[in-house]
Design a protein around this motif. Structure first.
Motif, PDB file in Angstrom:
ATOM      1  N   ARG A   4       0.832  -1.199   0.000  1.00  0.00           N
ATOM      2  CA  ARG A   4       0.000   0.000   0.000  1.00  0.00           C
ATOM      3  C   ARG A   4       0.872   1.256   0.000  1.00  0.00           C
ATOM      4  O   ARG A   4       2.003   1.234   0.507  1.00  0.00           O
ATOM      5  CB  ARG A   4      -0.933  -0.006   1.209  1.00  0.00           C
ATOM      6  CG  ARG A   4      -1.964  -1.121   1.099  1.00  0.00           C
ATOM      7  CD  ARG A   4      -2.971  -1.142   2.202  1.00  0.00           C
ATOM      8  NE  ARG A   4      -3.982  -2.165   1.916  1.00  0.00           N
ATOM      9  CZ  ARG A   4      -4.788  -2.701   2.807  1.00  0.00           C
ATOM     10  NH1 ARG A   4      -4.727  -2.318   4.072  1.00  0.00           N
ATOM     11  NH2 ARG A   4      -5.683  -3.605   2.445  1.00  0.00           N
ATOM     12  N   PRO A   5       0.362   2.336  -0.575  1.00  0.00           N
ATOM     13  CA  PRO A   5       1.145   3.581  -0.644  1.00  0.00           C
ATOM     14  C   PRO A   5       1.495   4.080   0.746  1.00  0.00           C
ATOM     15  O   PRO A   5       0.633   4.168   1.622  1.00  0.00           O
ATOM     16  CB  PRO A   5       0.196   4.559  -1.356  1.00  0.00           C
ATOM     17  CG  PRO A   5      -0.781   3.700  -2.088  1.00  0.00           C
ATOM     18  CD  PRO A   5      -0.951   2.476  -1.250  1.00  0.00           C
ATOM     19  N   GLY A   6       2.767   4.383   0.925  1.00  0.00           N
ATOM     20  CA  GLY A   6       3.222   4.889   2.213  1.00  0.00           C
ATOM     21  C   GLY A   6       4.451   4.161   2.700  1.00  0.00           C
ATOM     22  O   GLY A   6       4.878   3.159   2.114  1.00  0.00           O
ATOM     23  N   PRO A   7       5.024   4.640   3.799  1.00  0.00           N
ATOM     24  CA  PRO A   7       6.263   4.047   4.303  1.00  0.00           C
ATOM     25  C   PRO A   7       6.041   2.744   5.037  1.00  0.00           C
ATOM     26  O   PRO A   7       5.006   2.539   5.674  1.00  0.00           O
ATOM     27  CB  PRO A   7       6.783   5.117   5.276  1.00  0.00           C
ATOM     28  CG  PRO A   7       5.535   5.762   5.793  1.00  0.00           C
ATOM     29  CD  PRO A   7       4.600   5.799   4.605  1.00  0.00           C
ATOM     30  N   ASN A   8       6.994   1.856   4.910  1.00  0.00           N
ATOM     31  CA  ASN A   8       6.991   0.666   5.744  1.00  0.00           C
ATOM     32  C   ASN A   8       7.371   1.063   7.165  1.00  0.00           C
ATOM     33  O   ASN A   8       7.997   2.099   7.411  1.00  0.00           O
ATOM     34  CB  ASN A   8       7.998  -0.364   5.219  1.00  0.00           C
ATOM     35  CG  ASN A   8       7.585  -1.786   5.538  1.00  0.00           C
ATOM     36  OD1 ASN A   8       6.715  -2.338   4.877  1.00  0.00           O
ATOM     37  ND2 ASN A   8       8.193  -2.380   6.564  1.00  0.00           N
ATOM     38  N   GLY A   9       7.016   0.236   8.114  1.00  0.00           N
ATOM     39  CA  GLY A   9       7.383   0.509   9.493  1.00  0.00           C
ATOM     40  C   GLY A   9       8.878   0.392   9.707  1.00  0.00           C
ATOM     41  O   GLY A   9       9.552  -0.451   9.117  1.00  0.00           O
ATOM     42  N   VAL A  10       9.418   1.256  10.591  1.00  0.00           N
ATOM     43  CA  VAL A  10      10.836   1.215  10.944  1.00  0.00           C
ATOM     44  C   VAL A  10      11.004   1.684  12.384  1.00  0.00           C
ATOM     45  O   VAL A  10      10.341   2.624  12.826  1.00  0.00           O
ATOM     46  CB  VAL A  10      11.695   2.068   9.976  1.00  0.00           C
ATOM     47  CG1 VAL A  10      11.225   3.504   9.934  1.00  0.00           C
ATOM     48  CG2 VAL A  10      13.170   1.989  10.330  1.00  0.00           C
ATOM     49  N   THR A  11      11.840   0.978  13.118  1.00  0.00           N
ATOM     50  CA  THR A  11      12.183   1.369  14.481  1.00  0.00           C
ATOM     51  C   THR A  11      13.656   1.745  14.536  1.00  0.00           C
ATOM     52  O   THR A  11      14.460   1.304  13.705  1.00  0.00           O
ATOM     53  CB  THR A  11      11.962   0.223  15.481  1.00  0.00           C
ATOM     54  OG1 THR A  11      12.793  -0.888  15.121  1.00  0.00           O
ATOM     55  CG2 THR A  11      10.518  -0.212  15.524  1.00  0.00           C
ATOM     56  N   GLU A  12      14.012   2.530  15.541  1.00  0.00           N
ATOM     57  CA  GLU A  12      15.421   2.806  15.830  1.00  0.00           C
ATOM     58  C   GLU A  12      15.740   2.218  17.201  1.00  0.00           C
ATOM     59  O   GLU A  12      15.005   2.421  18.170  1.00  0.00           O
ATOM     60  CB  GLU A  12      15.702   4.301  15.783  1.00  0.00           C
ATOM     61  CG  GLU A  12      15.673   4.846  14.360  1.00  0.00           C
ATOM     62  CD  GLU A  12      16.320   6.217  14.233  1.00  0.00           C
ATOM     63  OE1 GLU A  12      16.436   6.916  15.261  1.00  0.00           O
ATOM     64  OE2 GLU A  12      16.707   6.578  13.108  1.00  0.00           O
TER      65      GLU A  12
END
Length: 307
Positions: A75-83
């Motif tokens: 789907r359009p948009g960023p994938n999840g990411v953690t720091e």
């Protein structure tokens, strides 16, 4: 093809270790599916990927592990990411982008999705999967359902437990530094909301399980090699526990025997200990410095240890 099939339903994420300059694929639902595959089960992941480069990275890594993602939309948009950073081998969560499209535009199960999920032995989801409203849809099927309630207090409230508990067969909770008496009380409290089995993990202190009648205990196992970090250890424990219990004949509305529960907990402890020697949740790390577009805003939170 294995007759034992595990479906991870919900979250996927990129775990970016700022102290290493490396990022890894992960996510609770993803990890359990990948680990189940490593343990000989057929496995699949059902969730939403972002249409960015990180979404492609995670999906490719999952598929490389032999886990099917064919029903998971992009789907359009960023994938999840953690720091994340590591301090003496323990992970410290620094912030995330609220899970990207996995959370902002999550998968809603339609009739065909439910039929697909019903073909598995067990469906696993988590508090980070935006899946609470979907769990009742699986109730008419025979598929077993497990759920990771994680560590945060908002996932242990009466309201949250009332929304999730009746729809899951196995609840996994991280009990951190609770005393034995406190663990007993917490597992019994969660079980009162519906789950037939409640499994509490305490890292090096082992695990405790409550089956609605009795408590079962398992020590942690020795780490069989150079220690890296605790990334994915809870997911590894859960995956090994359910795979072993399924092999013993675990079914909906049937209480497993004490022998099967003890054996599954011992196997889970061994597999979780092995996980401490693995980079990231299941490897596939890559250089995160300049490899892709900037992460963008990451919501700052107080650093907490993820047990």
């Amino acid at each position: 093809m294995s007759d034992l099939r595990v479906l991870g339903f919900g979250d996927n994420i990129v775990d970016r270790f700022v102290d290493r300059g490396i990022e890894y694929p992960g996510g609770n639902a993803v990890n359990v599916a990948v680990f189940a595959r490593q343990l000989g089960a057929e496995a699949a992941y059902l969730g939403v990927f972002g249409d960015d480069e990180r979404g492609r990275f995670v999906r490719g890594a999952i598929e490389d592990c032999g886990v099917d993602t064919s029903r998971s939309p992009v789907r359009p948009g960023p994938n999840g990411v953690t720091e994340i950073e590591t301090v003496e081998g323990e992970r410290r969560f620094l912030g995330w982008n609220q899970g990207g499209v996995t959370i902002s535009d999550p998968l809603r199960l339609d009739a065909e999705d439910v039929r697909y999920a019903a073909g598995f032995s067990l469906v696993h989801s988590s508090a980070y999967s935006a899946s609470v409203a979907e769990l009742p849809k699986l109730a008419p099927t025979r598929v077993l359902r497990s759920y990771d309630f994680s560590t945060e207090p908002e996932f242990r409230t009466t309201e949250y437990l009332d929304a999730v508990g009746p729809w899951v067969d196995l609840a996994l909770v991280s009990c951190g530094d609770l005393t034995r008496t406190e663990v007993w009380a917490e597992l019994r409290r969660i079980a009162s909301h519906g789950p037939k089995l409640v499994l509490g993990t305490q890292g090096a202190a082992g695990a405790v399980l409550f089956d609605g009648d009795a408590y079962y205990y398992s020590d942690s196992a020795p780490v069989p090699g150079p220690f890296v970090d605790t990334m994915g250890c809870g997911d590894a424990y859960l995956a090994a526990f359910v795979v072993e219990l399924l092999r013993s004949g675990w079914r909906r509305n049937e209480r497993p025997s004490g022998v099967a529960l003890h054996r599954s907990m011992r196997r889970a402890a061994q597999f979780a200990a092995r996980q401490c020697t693995v980079e990231g949740a299941f490897g596939h790390g890559r250089d995160s410095e300049g490899a892709v577009e900037a992460v963008g805003p990451i919501g700052g939170v107080a650093a907490v240890e993820l047990g």
